[in-house]
Scaffold this active site. Structure first.
Site, mmCIF file in Angstrom:
data_model
loop_
_atom_site.group_PDB
_atom_site.id
_atom_site.type_symbol
_atom_site.label_atom_id
_atom_site.label_comp_id
_atom_site.label_asym_id
_atom_site.label_seq_id
_atom_site.Cartn_x
_atom_site.Cartn_y
_atom_site.Cartn_z
ATOM 1 N N ARG A 16 -20.556 54.738 9.310
ATOM 2 C CA ARG A 16 -19.456 53.786 9.527
ATOM 3 C C ARG A 16 -19.892 52.380 9.088
ATOM 4 O O ARG A 16 -19.610 51.946 7.973
ATOM 5 C CB ARG A 16 -19.030 53.819 11.001
ATOM 6 C CG ARG A 16 -17.639 53.254 11.273
ATOM 7 C CD ARG A 16 -17.580 51.763 11.306
ATOM 8 N NE ARG A 16 -18.454 51.192 12.331
ATOM 9 C CZ ARG A 16 -18.640 49.890 12.485
ATOM 10 N NH1 ARG A 16 -18.020 49.024 11.708
ATOM 11 N NH2 ARG A 16 -19.475 49.427 13.410
ATOM 12 N N ASP A 17 -20.649 51.715 9.925
ATOM 13 C CA ASP A 17 -21.067 50.344 9.602
ATOM 14 C C ASP A 17 -21.845 50.314 8.286
ATOM 15 O O ASP A 17 -21.722 49.387 7.482
ATOM 16 C CB ASP A 17 -21.950 49.823 10.746
ATOM 17 C CG ASP A 17 -22.046 48.310 10.786
ATOM 18 O OD1 ASP A 17 -21.882 47.674 9.734
ATOM 19 O OD2 ASP A 17 -22.303 47.759 11.872
ATOM 20 N N HIS A 208 -26.170 45.965 19.307
ATOM 21 C CA HIS A 208 -25.862 46.299 17.913
ATOM 22 C C HIS A 208 -26.365 45.117 17.086
ATOM 23 O O HIS A 208 -25.792 44.028 17.147
ATOM 24 C CB HIS A 208 -24.347 46.487 17.782
ATOM 25 C CG HIS A 208 -23.874 46.743 16.392
ATOM 26 N ND1 HIS A 208 -23.551 48.015 15.932
ATOM 27 C CD2 HIS A 208 -23.672 45.917 15.339
ATOM 28 C CE1 HIS A 208 -23.167 47.936 14.668
ATOM 29 N NE2 HIS A 208 -23.228 46.672 14.280
ATOM 30 N N HIS A 210 -27.954 43.193 13.578
ATOM 31 C CA HIS A 210 -28.129 43.103 12.119
ATOM 32 C C HIS A 210 -29.386 42.267 11.850
ATOM 33 O O HIS A 210 -29.823 41.482 12.695
ATOM 34 C CB HIS A 210 -26.886 42.499 11.468
ATOM 35 C CG HIS A 210 -25.748 43.478 11.412
ATOM 36 N ND1 HIS A 210 -25.362 44.103 10.240
ATOM 37 C CD2 HIS A 210 -24.941 43.967 12.369
ATOM 38 C CE1 HIS A 210 -24.351 44.927 10.494
ATOM 39 N NE2 HIS A 210 -24.070 44.867 11.784
ATOM 40 N N CYS A 241 -20.499 43.715 7.766
ATOM 41 C CA CYS A 241 -19.078 43.648 8.121
ATOM 42 C C CYS A 241 -18.309 43.020 6.972
ATOM 43 O O CYS A 241 -18.608 41.894 6.566
ATOM 44 C CB CYS A 241 -18.893 42.825 9.398
ATOM 45 S SG CYS A 241 -17.166 42.571 9.844
ATOM 46 N N ASN A 250 -27.701 46.400 9.029
ATOM 47 C CA ASN A 250 -28.104 46.686 10.412
ATOM 48 C C ASN A 250 -29.626 46.778 10.510
ATOM 49 O O ASN A 250 -30.323 46.972 9.511
ATOM 50 C CB ASN A 250 -27.542 48.052 10.829
ATOM 51 C CG ASN A 250 -26.052 48.054 11.009
ATOM 52 O OD1 ASN A 250 -25.545 47.795 12.082
ATOM 53 N ND2 ASN A 250 -25.320 48.330 9.928
HETATM 54 ZN ZN ZN Z 1 -22.441 45.975 12.526
#
Ligand code: ZN
Length: 313
Positions: A16-17, A208, A210, A241, A250
């Site tokens: 996803r990310d 979460h 980065h 993002c 990430n």
């Molecule tokens: Zn993220």
């Protein structure tokens, strides 16, 4: 080390990310292969996609198919992102049992990501949460820009606490605090985790992170000392993002697993298999990935912990 957790739960967010910002559209079959590879490497929690409009994030257009295929036969926690009622209906149709909702703590990022300020974005999520709750879907929430916003600067702790308070009313199971643009440092982590915990002591927290400024490992270390045991990470350190300028990848799963094992903390993840999978991902994306381990020619040095017991998702 006595304040450290004995094990951590890592959610792999590469599907996803990680892939949402890649210029290459990865075919569904390759995503499935990666997902099964991750599960075989010991991951018990994956973000597999996002029910966002395909024109907005084309890389996520096959989330319905991925979820239908993966959620049917797997006991692992397979998370999909939902932003509104329509997304919730798609998630339910695909058989999703684990959903994540995202709210930006800052109005600037909320406008960019959700099209409306924080308060309106939360109101928009209400019918989605009602639908999912009625279907007994497990809901986790992520507070984006919990530390720094690319538009509004440092996020006041009070805003994060307020958002967390509202999310608690939604009946969420886990609250993740996101350093969406990778601009936080350990002092942000300590300050915000401590403040949120003071108000929400019964909701497990996750981070979460980065790695834009190379601070992600330091932030993990600080969080571990605060007893945090849930972390998101993306293999090879990919990700970012599309609606947050300046965001780099990430924290890399391979580096995070290596760090945890160095500290004697179990992840349940086989780092050798993870490294093989990362090399497959490099071939798929056609570029060298940015994790520290990706720059090391040999496999990681065997460490004093070789725990491979699965960590519950
Ligand atoms: Zn993220």
């Amino acid at each position: 080390m006595s304040d450290m957790p004995e094990q951590v739960l890592i959610t792999e967010v590469l599907l996803r990310d990680g892939l949402q910002i890649e210029p290459v559209l990865v075919p569904t079959a390759d995503k499935l292969r990666l997902a099964y590879g991750l599960l075989n490497a010991g991951l018990t929690s994956l973000e597999i996609g996002s029910f966002v409009h395909p024109e907005r994030v084309p890389q996520m257009a096959d989330t319905d198919r991925l979820a239908a295929e993966l959620c049917a036969g797997e006991s692992a926690a397979l998370h999909t992102l939902v932003f509104n009622e329509r997304g919730a209906r798609r998630a339910l149709d695909a058989g999703a049992r684990h959903v994540r909702i995202i709210v930006s703590a800052s109005d600037g990022h909320s406008r960019s990501n959700a099209g409306v300020p924080t308060r309106e974005a939360m109101a928009r999520l209400e019918p989605a949460v009602e639908l999912l709750s009625a279907a007994k879907v497990r809901i986790e929430a992520c507070v984006a820009t919990a530390f720094v916003c690319p538009f509004d600067g440092e996020t006041p702790v009070g805003r994060v606490v307020d958002v967390a308070d509202r999310l608690r009313d939604f009946g969420i199971q886990v609250l993740h605090l996101a350093d969406t643009i990778g601009a936080a440092g350990p002092w942000h982590v300590r300050r915000t985790v401590t403040a949120v915990r003071a108000e929400q002591s019964d909701i497990p927290l996750g981070l979460h992170l980065h790695n834009t400024y190379g601070m992600a490992a330091a932030n993990v270390w600080e969080a571990l000392h605060l007893g945090i045991r849930r972390f998101d990470a993306a293999l090879g350190g990919i990700g970012g993002c599309p609606f947050a300028p300046g965001a780099a990848g990430n924290i890399a799963t391979d580096d995070l697993v290596n760090l945890c094992h160095h500290a004697g903390i179990a992840t349940g993840i086989d780092v050798d298999r993870l490294v093989e999978l990362r090399d497959e991902l490099q071939a798929l994306l056609g570029r060298k990935l940015g994790s520290a381990l990706a720059a090391v020619p040999a496999k990681p040095v065997p460490l004093r912990t070789a725990r491979t017991a699965p960590v519950p998702g």
